[in-house]
Write an enzyme that holds these catalytic residues in place. Sequence first.
Site, mmCIF file in Angstrom:
data_model
loop_
_atom_site.group_PDB
_atom_site.id
_atom_site.type_symbol
_atom_site.label_atom_id
_atom_site.label_comp_id
_atom_site.label_asym_id
_atom_site.label_seq_id
_atom_site.Cartn_x
_atom_site.Cartn_y
_atom_site.Cartn_z
ATOM 1 N N GLU A 27 10.933 -9.795 -4.507
ATOM 2 C CA GLU A 27 9.660 -9.744 -5.318
ATOM 3 C C GLU A 27 9.974 -8.782 -6.549
ATOM 4 O O GLU A 27 10.671 -7.585 -6.432
ATOM 5 C CB GLU A 27 8.705 -8.979 -4.191
ATOM 6 C CG GLU A 27 7.381 -8.681 -5.081
ATOM 7 C CD GLU A 27 6.214 -8.359 -4.232
ATOM 8 O OE1 GLU A 27 6.294 -8.322 -2.958
ATOM 9 O OE2 GLU A 27 5.242 -8.174 -4.579
ATOM 10 N N ASP A 49 4.324 -11.439 8.794
ATOM 11 C CA ASP A 49 4.966 -9.892 8.272
ATOM 12 C C ASP A 49 4.820 -9.061 9.627
ATOM 13 O O ASP A 49 3.771 -8.870 10.367
ATOM 14 C CB ASP A 49 4.186 -9.445 7.423
ATOM 15 C CG ASP A 49 4.656 -9.615 5.940
ATOM 16 O OD1 ASP A 49 5.890 -9.828 5.880
ATOM 17 O OD2 ASP A 49 4.119 -9.488 4.861
ATOM 18 N N GLU A 82 10.181 -5.887 5.426
ATOM 19 C CA GLU A 82 10.451 -5.371 3.957
ATOM 20 C C GLU A 82 11.667 -4.337 3.892
ATOM 21 O O GLU A 82 11.546 -3.386 4.998
ATOM 22 C CB GLU A 82 9.014 -4.667 3.609
ATOM 23 C CG GLU A 82 8.095 -5.684 3.145
ATOM 24 C CD GLU A 82 7.047 -5.052 2.247
ATOM 25 O OE1 GLU A 82 6.917 -4.064 1.880
ATOM 26 O OE2 GLU A 82 6.071 -5.794 2.435
ATOM 27 N N LYS A 113 8.769 -11.653 9.009
ATOM 28 C CA LYS A 113 9.504 -11.009 7.733
ATOM 29 C C LYS A 113 9.285 -9.503 7.747
ATOM 30 O O LYS A 113 8.391 -8.885 8.263
ATOM 31 C CB LYS A 113 8.750 -11.647 6.648
ATOM 32 C CG LYS A 113 8.942 -10.757 5.276
ATOM 33 C CD LYS A 113 8.620 -11.887 4.114
ATOM 34 C CE LYS A 113 7.131 -11.435 3.622
ATOM 35 N NZ LYS A 113 7.054 -10.048 3.267
ATOM 36 N N ASP A 128 1.281 -9.360 4.863
ATOM 37 C CA ASP A 128 0.512 -8.233 5.303
ATOM 38 C C ASP A 128 -0.481 -7.931 4.023
ATOM 39 O O ASP A 128 -1.206 -6.904 3.957
ATOM 40 C CB ASP A 128 1.103 -6.855 5.721
ATOM 41 C CG ASP A 128 2.133 -6.600 4.629
ATOM 42 O OD1 ASP A 128 2.385 -7.253 3.584
ATOM 43 O OD2 ASP A 128 2.873 -5.409 4.936
ATOM 44 N N SER A 129 -0.398 -8.669 3.161
ATOM 45 C CA SER A 129 -1.102 -8.513 1.907
ATOM 46 C C SER A 129 -2.541 -9.140 2.224
ATOM 47 O O SER A 129 -3.485 -8.811 1.464
ATOM 48 C CB SER A 129 -0.862 -9.636 0.534
ATOM 49 O OG SER A 129 -0.458 -10.824 1.266
HETATM 50 O O1 KIV Z 1 2.307 -9.966 1.939
HETATM 51 C C1 KIV Z 1 2.619 -10.720 1.294
HETATM 52 O O2 KIV Z 1 1.876 -11.493 0.970
HETATM 53 C C2 KIV Z 1 4.119 -11.074 0.755
HETATM 54 C C3 KIV Z 1 4.403 -11.893 -0.373
HETATM 55 C C4 KIV Z 1 3.780 -11.002 -1.838
HETATM 56 C C5 KIV Z 1 5.755 -12.297 -0.533
HETATM 57 O O3 KIV Z 1 4.732 -10.192 1.125
#
Ligand code: KIV
Length: 276
Positions: free
Chosen positions: A179, A82, A114, A112, A43-44
């Site tokens: 992280e 994500d 968080e 994924k 989600d970056s």
């Molecule tokens: O969203 C992302 O790119 C991430 C990585 C930094 C692990 O969660």
Amino acid sequence: MKFLKDFYRFKNDFEKISMLTAYDYPSAKQAEAAGIDIVLVGDSLGMTVLGYDDTVSVTLDDMIHHGKAVRRGAPDTFIVVDMPFGAVARDTNVAIERAVKLYQATHANALKVEGAHTSDFIKGCQEIGIPIVGHLGLTPQSVGLTGFKVQGQSEATRRKLIDEAKRMEDDGAVMLVLEAVPQDVAAFITEQLRIPVIGIGAEPDTDGQVLVYHDVLNYGVDFKPKFVKRYSDFSNGVEALRQYHEDVKHKAFPEPQHSFKARMEEGERERYDNMY
Ligand code: KIV
């Protein structure tokens, strides 16, 4: 395509796992061509390709849209997508419905999540067969509370982090991303867990590393975190675009080799002149 069993074997054989983010068809194609083990549709993307200040504004539909493009670009790579901010709702059934939607639409190999509040969600996903990668340490979706800071700085927070990592594994997470965690804490967690641990800012003793595509290539980013290594420099793209602009203005582009040959027959042009 490599599968989870391969990543478990890599961990046991001390072979490092490479993970890279990708957000669209061309970046996914490049990652696959480069032989990257795992592509993360992080989600970056909120920051790297959508221009937000953080990941909080990213929606489930954004993740579906980008996840589908990445799957088209990297059909033979293990892809993790994500769950965005807020998608793991307090109502676990709602969260699992969202996970099913994301997993089915993107054909991801895993999702994924968080944070340590995701325990019931991870258990529920495991029950229905969705592999979940956990993400602990600095969790960007919680920056409103934590800021962008290295985690595990006190004994109490280190202990909490270790407990959370172990619980995620017990809940059924298939992999863990850590992280911005001190190196020795990351090494300890990596040793303790059976599942592969992928580090970002937690180097060098985790089972693998993840970096953000745009950081690796210096592509449209204004800031370089300490843990980033740049392998190329796409920032000079601006110079190329400026040159293109100048060429158009000064009629230096297109050149003869960029045009299709004339095809009109004798008199044809004049006939058109009379018709139009
Ligand atoms: O969203 C992302 O790119 C991430 C990585 C930094 C692990 O969660």
